[in-house]
Design an enzyme around this catalytic site. Sequence first.
Site, PDB file in Angstrom:
ATOM      1  CE  LYS A 172      24.454  16.975  14.215  1.00  0.00           C
ATOM      2  NZ  LYS A 172      24.390  16.783  15.486  1.00  0.00           N
TER       3      LYS A 172
HETATM    4  C1  R5P Z   1      23.090  21.606  17.068  1.00  0.00           C
HETATM    5  O1  R5P Z   1      23.493  22.449  16.473  1.00  0.00           O
HETATM    6  C2  R5P Z   1      23.873  20.316  17.336  1.00  0.00           C
HETATM    7  O2  R5P Z   1      24.998  20.046  16.600  1.00  0.00           O
HETATM    8  C3  R5P Z   1      23.346  19.149  17.932  1.00  0.00           C
HETATM    9  O3  R5P Z   1      24.526  18.086  18.231  1.00  0.00           O
HETATM   10  C4  R5P Z   1      22.503  18.422  17.010  1.00  0.00           C
HETATM   11  O4  R5P Z   1      21.431  19.089  16.420  1.00  0.00           O
HETATM   12  C5  R5P Z   1      22.118  16.723  17.669  1.00  0.00           C
HETATM   13  O5  R5P Z   1      21.307  17.125  18.638  1.00  0.00           O
HETATM   14  P1  R5P Z   1      19.961  16.797  19.078  1.00  0.00           P
HETATM   15  O6  R5P Z   1      19.756  15.240  18.800  1.00  0.00           O
HETATM   16  O7  R5P Z   1      19.471  17.280  20.234  1.00  0.00           O
HETATM   17  O8  R5P Z   1      19.318  17.455  17.513  1.00  0.00           O
END
Ligand code: R5P
Length: 268
Positions: A172
């Site tokens: 990711k």
């Molecule tokens: C952050 O450290 C987390 O892993 C979140 O799951 C990730 O950033 C995704 O969330 P967002 O779309 O709010 O950035």
Amino acid sequence: MDWGMKNRLARIIQPGDGRAVMLAVDHGYFLGPTSGLEEPRKAIEPLLPYADSIMLTRGVLRTSVDPGSNVPVVLRVSGGTSILKELSNEDITVSIEDAVRLNVSAMALSIFVGSEFEKQTLVSLARLVDEGEKHGIPVLAVTAVGKDMARDARYLGLSCRIAAELGAHIVKTYYCEEFKSVVQSCPVPVIIAGGKKTPEMEALELAFNAAQRGAVGVDMGRNIFQSDCPVGMIRAVRAIVHEKTSVKEAYKIYESAKGGKARRAAQN
Ligand code: R5P
């Protein structure tokens, strides 16, 4: 790859179209009661029917998700830091036995390439992959970006590639200019985080552009649960990811859900 690993991956990346909508609600692990997630169950429940999988900590899973719910779980297994301290100082915070007991479909851990505790997080990733391989559980590596790092293709490409080289099954990362090159140089599927809350149209454009340039999907959090119509947003994102809907059409889905929500509120 053994059957269990393949089966779990297929619960996250849908075999029909090779795409994935993951709902990220793990933010509390270092941010505490993040806006929109103050009461996790209330925030999560209405969104579950539209998420292919959900990414969260074991604490929120146990307390705020019905075990009868059939949603595949991507368990956040790294942490040990808070927003008040050096964020890269993460460790593995969940045993593989507990991940198995919770019947998770994948385990997620952050790596902090270029940050103070880079090595610790990379070695943790490699160890987690070893444990995951033994039990048939895939690992999602999250490329966290330290405060001094630029979110550009060079840096994100470096982080994604290192994650894949160390054995991550999915990576990711963030969307950036030249995103295609990040995906091309990463030999495992890439999904994008949504990042900070932006206007709904911008968040949908981000999802659309990422999918167009090779991401298999999104792991989106704040742009869904901090929206004025979270259900409308996840449905719109879903249409982009799975139905290849245009941004304009997806925005209509969000707007129409928002209109319905307003009408229901006026009637009550
Ligand atoms: C952050 O450290 C987390 O892993 C979140 O799951 C990730 O950033 C995704 O969330 P967002 O779309 O709010 O950035």
